[in-house]
Design a protein around this motif. Sequence first.
Motif, PDB file in Angstrom:
ATOM      1  N   THR A  58       2.572  -5.835   0.342  1.00  0.00           N
ATOM      2  CA  THR A  58       1.528  -5.648  -0.656  1.00  0.00           C
ATOM      3  C   THR A  58       0.665  -6.905  -0.694  1.00  0.00           C
ATOM      4  OG1 THR A  58       2.842  -4.133  -1.989  1.00  0.00           O
ATOM      5  CG2 THR A  58       1.065  -5.301  -3.123  1.00  0.00           C
ATOM      6  N   TRP A 126       5.992   1.492 -11.125  1.00  0.00           N
ATOM      7  CA  TRP A 126       6.031   1.115  -9.715  1.00  0.00           C
ATOM      8  C   TRP A 126       7.413   0.629  -9.335  1.00  0.00           C
ATOM      9  CZ3 TRP A 126       2.212   1.929  -6.294  1.00  0.00           C
ATOM     10  CH2 TRP A 126       0.931   2.175  -6.808  1.00  0.00           C
ATOM     11  N   LYS A 140       5.705   0.333  -4.160  1.00  0.00           N
ATOM     12  CA  LYS A 140       5.691   1.740  -3.751  1.00  0.00           C
ATOM     13  C   LYS A 140       5.991   2.642  -4.946  1.00  0.00           C
ATOM     14  CE  LYS A 140       7.239   3.130   0.049  1.00  0.00           C
ATOM     15  NZ  LYS A 140       6.259   3.849   0.811  1.00  0.00           N
TER      16      LYS A 140
END
Length: 184
Positions: A58, A126, A140
């Motif tokens: 990320t 999340w 994710k």
Amino acid sequence: AHAGHGMTEMPARARHARTEYGANTDMRVDYPRTNLDDPGAGLRGRGWRVLTLADLRTPGGDPDPREPERDIELHLTGNMERFIWSLDGIKLNDSRPLHFRPNERLRVTFVNDTMMAHPMHLHGMWSDVEGPDGAFQVRKHTVVVQPAQRVSFRVTADAMGRWAFHCHLLYHMAAGMFREVVVA
């Protein structure tokens, strides 16, 4: 320390709940793998590259760098002959909700005691997946847990209410691999 793919270090021993011993569960993994670079059954050794959790990052790093206040370990369980799928050997209809405190940062660890991959999904929040070393890797909504694998992720309980936490394989979810999460 967690053992990575190809390492000889013995993985951490799983903590099995007493509910995993019974008719709802026909297999258990005592030393699950922590590697995230497994492409899964049918995709190993094919000669082409397969995107895995180990490849994902990320941008910008961990959106909530707080250390988890507590850990929850859940086992993905089932009985292939009885067509039962569950968490810790308990189907949804027999389970109690998981309770998260508002804005709590916690670590959830899934240990897959079955021979199938399970794409696990937590609604409303999340899943910040950790690498085998415990460092943040990727944010994710759905985390695939391969057979005999341990995957940990951090959750910030920033959405009040009642939420579904389940396997995204419809049959597994309907057969009981589902928990309610309550943030209150």
